[in-house]
Structure formats: C-alpha cells, structure tokens
Design an enzyme around this catalytic site. Sequence first.
Site: not given
Ligand code: LLP
Length: 419
Positions: A239, A274-275, A312, A342, A371
């Site tokens: 997050g 982290p993502g 996004r 479209c 994403y």
């Molecule tokens: N762990 C869990 C359980 C999650 O649901 C998520 C993201 C992460 C880790 C990784 O979160 P991050 O570090 O990337 O914030 N598609 C949306 C974001 C959706 C996130 C869903 N869960 C966007 O493009 O902003």
Amino acid sequence: MNDFCYRDLMLHCEEMPVLELARKVKTPFYLYSHNTLLNHYRAFDGAFSGIPHLVCYALKANSNQALLKLFINCGAGLDIVSGGELYRGLAAGVDPGKVVYSGVGKRTDEIEYALRAGILMFNVESSQELEVINDCAGRLGKRAGIALRVNPDVNAETHPYITTGLKEHKFGLDIEEALKEYRRIRELSFLEALGVSCHIGSQITKISPFVDALERLGNLVARLREEGSDIRYLDLGGGLGITYNEETPPHPREYAQALLTVARDIGCTLILEPGRVIVGNGGILVTEVLYTKTKENKNFVIVDAGMNDLIRPSLYGAYQRIQPVVEMDREEIVADIVGPVCESGDFFARGRRIPRLERGELAAIMGAGAYGFAMASTYNSRPRIPEVLVKGGEYFIIGKREEYADLIRNESIPEFLRT
Ligand code: LLP
C-alpha cells in the site's frame, strides 16, 4: 537519480533513447528500467534490514516473468491472490516457503494447488474459508499455515476503490471476530496459526495509518500469545504510495523507520507486500500520436494506446504524467489525450496542459509500471502490447506483442453453426 530522463532533448530509459527503441519495437509498448526496478526493490528490502522480515512482492501490480525473476534473485517472496499468480511465481522460481496467499475468494482447487506447492501461509478472510482450507489440508495430508486477515479499521485516506481497511469493506475480519476464529483454528487439526495479517489500502501517502495498523495488530499478537498461540509472522500488507503528480509519499526508509520501532517490540518476522512502490515508477507506456483535432474549442490528442492497455485514468480518474519523447520548444495547449477505443471513458488525461504534440510524434505516459500491463485487456480486439526491459544500453523483449491470431486462439465455432 532517475532512469527516465532527457539527454540531448531525447527521453532515455537508462542509456537507451526511447525514440530509437520505438522505431524497433513499434508503438504502443511498455518500457521498464532494470536499474530502477532493482534499486526500488533493494531500497525497500534494505530499509527493513534491522529486523527479521520478508518482502513478499505483490505480483498483481506487475506479474511479468522477467520482473518476478529479478525480485526473486534478490531474495523476494511473493504475495499471491490466485492460482494463476502462484503458477507465475513458481514458473519464475519462487521459493514456495516465501509465498503468502491473500484474497477474499479462494477456490478449493486453488487452495489445493497452494497446499501441494507448500506455501508459507494463507491470509484467511472468513470462517468458512478456514473450514475449507482445513478440509483440503486433511485430504492432502498437509498442515496449512494460517494468518487471519484482520480489518484494523484505520482510514488510509486514499481513493475509495483502493482503500480496504475500514469496517464496511468486504476484506478481512474484525479484531474481536478474529480472536474467536483463532480459537477455532486450535480445534481444526490441519491448520496451524502462524501469523496475523492486514492490508489497509493502496497508494497511501502517509505513514500514520500504517503505524496505527501495526500497533493494533501488535496488540492482537500479544493477546493471541497469552492464549497460547505461537504467532511468528506479522504481515502488514502493501500500500505504500508513489509520486504520480504532486503526492509526497514517505521514502521507504522513513516508512521502515517508523515501523521498525513498533515492530521490534512485537517480536515477529515482519512480512510486507509492496507492489506499486517497487514497480510503479519503473515503467512507462510509449505511444504515438495518431491524430489531433479541435472540436467545440476543445483540443484532442488521439494516441495509439487505449484504455485497454492502461485503464487507471478511466477506472479511477488516476493522474498519469504525460510527456513528449522528444523535448523541444513547444507551445502549450490544454487538451484531452484519448485513445482509439470506442468509449468516451477512453482517456489518459482530460483538460491537461501539455506541450503541443503533432501527428507521428511520441508521448510517454509515466508511472505506468504498476497496474498497467497487469490490468490490460484485449477490449475492442486490440492485441496486448509488448513489454520491454532496458538494462544500460541493451533492451530485451520480455513480453511479446500479441497477434491477431491470439485473439481467437481459445474460441471455437460449434458444429451446428458450421454450414
Ligand atoms: N497486498 C494485498 C492483499 C493487496 O490487496 C494489494 C493490492 C497489495 C498487497 C499491493 O498493494 P500496493 O503496494 O501495490 O499498493 N489497481 C489499483 C490498485 C489496486 C490494489 C489492490 N491490492 C490501481 O491501479 O491503483
């Protein structure tokens, strides 16, 4: 240091001019910097070196095999949310003992696949899910590691679609409920409570919600230990946000510093998922201007990438920076930058002040590493675009452009329609 910057007015990715690459690969395409990805991973992981920890990269952000292998080579584990993600992780060589499985709706076949693979633990979100995992584990003669995903009820103050840690959300269990479920785990013979987990949302640019969540989970760990559970892992989820526009998220070092002091006293291995913070600013989307037009005093720049490639902005109204690939003195205009799909919702920016771009010129949509490709579709029967990794002055096609034939590969016409 930025690996996407201008040299002699040309946007480069590391040592590679983007224009030159575009001539070879053809637009649109995703472009990732090896150096940025590596540095981001190392900076994040290194920031937690003061305590026992495990970084489980959330591959939903970007699940390309080459990126997974890059992080796995650095010692990463993975946070998965489906059987497909487990498959990708195993194919890239992840140690299953470093895999955590999150998600509110795991199917039985997915649970069995994960048990056979020997993952570290399931982050469980409901009482029924516990039963199902226990049954599966019993059938397979295994013991399943469990963490309950609790809802710490902290407000992450991010976009409503991607905040997840409030009571009203579908995710997790309330802390009191979780306590009851942990007692049930002790009665289910094929389960072992190994941890507690949470994930409060995404693109969070403040530290305090994470610290609050960690403290609440820390209290839960203490209560569970009093009751005799041997809780060894605290999974704080992912997050941490990044800069798309003017956001000022904490550096991973500051984020880690704030968490370390609290985490040390809890005495668990800290898991992080982290993502975005690892891959978001490690990639861009390169697109060509197809046409420009002015309608009702409104400027439109029509590019060859669409919402199917990067959704996004359409889906969340998310801001993605857009810059010309060749920098020169240009007049500024206010325009909508739109794709060929479209739908009126097919835009990358609306009413945006940008340097005037002409037909045939290239634009870079920044911050597209997370994403982006992962959420791409073939809507409007547009084949998925290539992914390219640059390392120094070299480039590697790590995801091939799909062909028209790929669009119908899995389709068939039943006999009765063949006349
Ligand atoms: N762990 C869990 C359980 C999650 O649901 C998520 C993201 C992460 C880790 C990784 O979160 P991050 O570090 O990337 O914030 N598609 C949306 C974001 C959706 C996130 C869903 N869960 C966007 O493009 O902003």
